[in-house]
Write an enzyme that holds these catalytic residues in place. Structure first.
Site, PDB file in Angstrom:
ATOM      1  N   ASP A   1      15.105 -24.360 -17.293  1.00 51.46           N
ATOM      2  CA  ASP A   1      15.892 -24.850 -18.438  1.00 51.46           C
ATOM      3  C   ASP A   1      16.505 -26.229 -18.238  1.00 51.46           C
ATOM      4  O   ASP A   1      16.761 -26.932 -19.212  1.00 51.46           O
ATOM      5  CB  ASP A   1      16.949 -23.817 -18.866  1.00 51.46           C
ATOM      6  CG  ASP A   1      18.118 -23.701 -17.885  1.00 51.46           C
ATOM      7  OD1 ASP A   1      17.973 -24.108 -16.709  1.00 51.46           O
ATOM      8  OD2 ASP A   1      19.181 -23.182 -18.293  1.00 51.46           O
TER       9      ASP A   1
ATOM     10  N   GLU B   1      13.627 -17.299  -8.914  1.00 58.73           N
ATOM     11  CA  GLU B   1      13.095 -16.512 -10.019  1.00 58.73           C
ATOM     12  C   GLU B   1      11.585 -16.651 -10.217  1.00 58.73           C
ATOM     13  O   GLU B   1      11.123 -16.875 -11.341  1.00 58.73           O
ATOM     14  CB  GLU B   1      13.817 -16.871 -11.325  1.00 58.73           C
ATOM     15  CG  GLU B   1      15.299 -16.594 -11.287  1.00 58.73           C
ATOM     16  CD  GLU B   1      16.014 -16.994 -12.590  1.00 58.73           C
ATOM     17  OE1 GLU B   1      15.380 -17.600 -13.465  1.00 58.73           O
ATOM     18  OE2 GLU B   1      17.206 -16.686 -12.715  1.00 58.73           O
TER      19      GLU B   1
ATOM     20  N   TYR C   1      22.187 -11.089 -15.546  1.00 56.38           N
ATOM     21  CA  TYR C   1      22.958 -11.548 -16.715  1.00 56.38           C
ATOM     22  C   TYR C   1      23.268 -10.408 -17.669  1.00 56.38           C
ATOM     23  O   TYR C   1      23.046 -10.520 -18.868  1.00 56.38           O
ATOM     24  CB  TYR C   1      22.194 -12.667 -17.432  1.00 56.38           C
ATOM     25  CG  TYR C   1      22.238 -13.956 -16.648  1.00 56.38           C
ATOM     26  CD1 TYR C   1      23.276 -14.879 -16.836  1.00 56.38           C
ATOM     27  CD2 TYR C   1      21.274 -14.251 -15.691  1.00 56.38           C
ATOM     28  CE1 TYR C   1      23.341 -16.051 -16.116  1.00 56.38           C
ATOM     29  CE2 TYR C   1      21.326 -15.424 -14.953  1.00 56.38           C
ATOM     30  CZ  TYR C   1      22.357 -16.316 -15.170  1.00 56.38           C
ATOM     31  OH  TYR C   1      22.424 -17.472 -14.447  1.00 56.38           O
TER      32      TYR C   1
ATOM     33  N   GLU D   1      23.262 -15.554  -9.118  1.00 58.23           N
ATOM     34  CA  GLU D   1      23.549 -16.032 -10.479  1.00 58.23           C
ATOM     35  C   GLU D   1      24.097 -14.875 -11.284  1.00 58.23           C
ATOM     36  O   GLU D   1      23.562 -13.754 -11.237  1.00 58.23           O
ATOM     37  CB  GLU D   1      22.282 -16.537 -11.196  1.00 58.23           C
ATOM     38  CG  GLU D   1      21.794 -17.889 -10.760  1.00 58.23           C
ATOM     39  CD  GLU D   1      20.629 -18.413 -11.615  1.00 58.23           C
ATOM     40  OE1 GLU D   1      20.486 -17.980 -12.779  1.00 58.23           O
ATOM     41  OE2 GLU D   1      19.874 -19.247 -11.099  1.00 58.23           O
TER      42      GLU D   1
END
Ligand code: E9O
Length: 610
Positions: A178, A424, A477, A513
């Site tokens: 991103d 990731e 997340y 994260e």
């Protein structure tokens, strides 16, 4: 090819070529025009219109042009400089060094093509003496290509749209990550003068034996010999000085050796000792007879990193990571080196009680790493392997090369405690198994003293990477990318899942994260996604979960995503970038900052009163 950071010493002299350079881009529909028309053969300003461009900086946010911000292709830079005639004498060499150019670079000195380098975050250098003049001006031209595709690391997708409903030369560039693909000459450019026989590389480690407080230095010098010289003409000396510059050890040795110092101050992380980050100087000297030939000075810290089935140990004591994932990112400069920002960021890191960060998702500047060494901030050093969605030999070779260069560059640093080999990846693909086996054994071969880690996103059942890691980092997340608004799922999801990872792998685990976006000043009660309230309420749930896991004994840290808001590729979930920062992009605290500060400082039994 990696190299020693350019530093002045008794035998070395450095100068910076940073400043305002000339700049122009090649048109999208004729990317190779600069090579065909030899833009490197004359001043760039004679080839067409140029604009001023600061070095170091990303070029993207410097002008008001959307086309330059989103530019893909060859961008050209040049600058002029004079050289001291003494630098060109027969017993000297001159080296030109780039600390980071993203992504690929071709370098020309006075029109001669000297180097093609690939990889956006690691240094490279070339010997340039024979191309320089002292009776006139010299010209340095750099062509930079920021195109990422399936053959680069990190990878991206570039799709040209040729339909009649699209304008000419229209493309869609989609990185597999991103963060904005900032580009240009991102870090300093140095020209430096060394003796014609000089220390080229040093593999240097300072180990601490906490049983008896002794330190051991192991080193291996790679010396570039003058054509007429032979190795046996030279003597190697190693002088160790303490923080007050007092000589504590003198060692006349060989090109490689091991020195034990009976009593040393250990290098401790910030908040783990009243006297953190104790640094010594290791002065390497080569001499011929009684003449000093070359001298290079390192700062070193004695410390030991170990892991058990459950713990991460520094100098024999359990270490708990309270930290961040970060970016090199700021307004206007993009990813360009900014020492003002770096020092401010370290002050924020210390203020909030963080003791560590991960260099997500690429190697950070050596200037930043120096601050980590000198302030006791522990680093998980990540290579630029982000967004790996498939595995092949082209990627593998780049991956191994970048890891070799990264380890060469940072091996001596006390702050670096782990190598992170990926972020990731699609590690549930069957091809991931042999891929990560190769990557991990490559790193083990280069460094036996540090654990290997990586950030995992896939689910436990499918993952084929963690078996090759010493410490597992997990990115999650809950209540952000799934179960929107459902704060109450965070704790049970976290505790249940992480316990299952431990049960399977029996090794230390940390969360690398987690987080939510928050727009500063957006306040909602009851909390709603994107508000500061939502971010803080989610954090409280995460913290409770972390505490439960800590009492299990195998959970070794929490790194929130992200230290600060950062710029991204445009997309429907991005409101002027990724807003998961605890600080804004301007480095002001969001509401969550105070909460995080209380937690981090409490964990380290430090006072939360300013
Ligand atoms: C990588 C980081 O660079 N991890 C991403 C971060 C983010 O904020 C990014 O900035 O997007 C998170 C990946 C989470 C994907 C979860 C998808 C789950 C769907 C149910």
């Amino acid at each position: 090819q990696s190299s020693l950071y350019p530093k002045d010493s008794l035998t070395r002299f450095t100068r910076s070529l940073d400043g305002i350079w000339n700049f122009r881009t090649a048109p999208i529909d004729d990317p190779d025009v600069g090579f065909r028309e030899e833009w490197f053969a004359s001043p760039l300003s004679q080839t067409g219109p140029v604009i001023p461009m600061p070095v170091p900086s990303s070029f993207n946010d410097i002008t008001q042009e959307r086309s330059l911000r989103d530019f893909i292709g060859w961008a050209w830079y040049d600058t002029e400089f004079y050289v001291d005639p003494n630098w060109l004498s027969s017993d000297r060499q001159v080296i030109l060094r780039f600390s980071s150019v993203n992504y690929a670079a071709k370098v020309y000195v006075n029109g001669a093509n000297l180097s093609l380098h690939v990889g956006g975050h690691l240094p490279f250098e070339v010997l340039v003496k024979e191309h320089l003049v002292s009776n006139g001006v010299n010209r340095l031209t750099v062509a930079v290509n920021n195109t990422l595709d399936e053959y680069t690391l990190p990878p991206a997708k570039l799709v040209w749209k040729n339909g009649t409903d699209y304008p000419k030369n229209f493309y869609v560039f989609t990185p597999n990550f991103d963060f904005f693909n900032y580009a240009g000459i991102h870090r300093s450019v140095h020209l430096y003068s060394v003796p014609s026989t000089f220390i080229k590389e040093v593999k240097l480690a300072a180990d601490y034996n906490y049983e008896n407080s002794s330190g051991v230095i192991n080193y291996k010098l790679n010396v570039k010999l003058d054509e007429s010289a032979s190795k046996s003409d030279y003597k190697v000396n190693l002088v160790i000085k303490d923080a007050e510059d007092k000589v504590i050890s003198l060692y006349a040795g060989d090109y490689s050796g091991s020195v034990t110092i009976p009593e040393v101050n250990a290098w401790w992380p910030y908040l783990m000792s009243p006297k953190p980050a104790y640094l010594y100087k290791a002065v390497f000297e080569i001499s011929k007879g009684s003449n000093l030939v070359d001298q290079y000075v390192f700062k070193i810290g004695f410390r030991k990193v170990e892991i058990t089935e459950k713990q991460f140990l520094i100098n024999g004591k359990p270490f708990y990571f309270t930290g961040f994932g970060r970016h090199e990112d700021s307004n206007i400069r993009g990813r360009g080196l900014d020492q003002v920002l770096n020092v401010k960021d370290f002050n924020l890191i210390r203020w909030i009680g963080a003791n560590s960060f991960r260099t997500s998702h690429y190697p950070y500047s050596e200037e930043m790493m120096d601050l980590a060494d000198s302030q006791g901030i522990v680093i998980v050093d990540e290579c630029p392997a982000v967004g790996l969605k498939s595995f092949d030999n082209i990627k593998l070779n780049l991956h191994l090369q970048f890891l070799t260069e990264l380890i060469d560059r940072d091996y001596h640093r006390p702050s670096v405690v782990m190598w992170s080999i990926a972020n990731e990846p699609s590690s549930a693909l069957s091809s991931a198994d042999s891929y990560f086996k190769t990557v991990s054994s490559h790193v083990k071969q280069l460094d036996k003293s540090r654990p290997i880690t990586a950030a995992v996103l896939v689910q436990l059942d499918g993952d084929l990477m963690s078996q090759y890691l010493d410490v597992i980092m997990i990115n999650r997340y809950f209540a952000w990318y799934s179960d929107y608004g459902a704060i109450q799922v965070i704790k049970p999801h976290l505790v249940d899942e992480i316990r299952r990872w431990y049960k399977k792998f029996k090794r230390p685990i940390l969360i690398s994260e987690y987080g939510t976006e928050a727009i500063p000043g957006l306040n909602t009660s009851p909390s709603y996604m994107f508000s500061e309230d939502y971010q803080t309420e989610c954090l409280m749930e995460w913290f409770d979960g972390f505490d439960q896991l800590r009492s299990d004994g195998f959970f070794v840290g929490e790194m929130i995503w992200n230290f600060a808001d950062f710029m991204t590729t445009q997309g429907k979930t991005r409101v002027n970038g990724n807003r998961k920062g605890i600080f804004t992009r301007e480095r002001q605290p969001k509401a969550a900052a105070k909460l995080l500060r209380c937690r981090y400082l409490n964990i380290h039994n430090a006072s939360v009163i300013d």
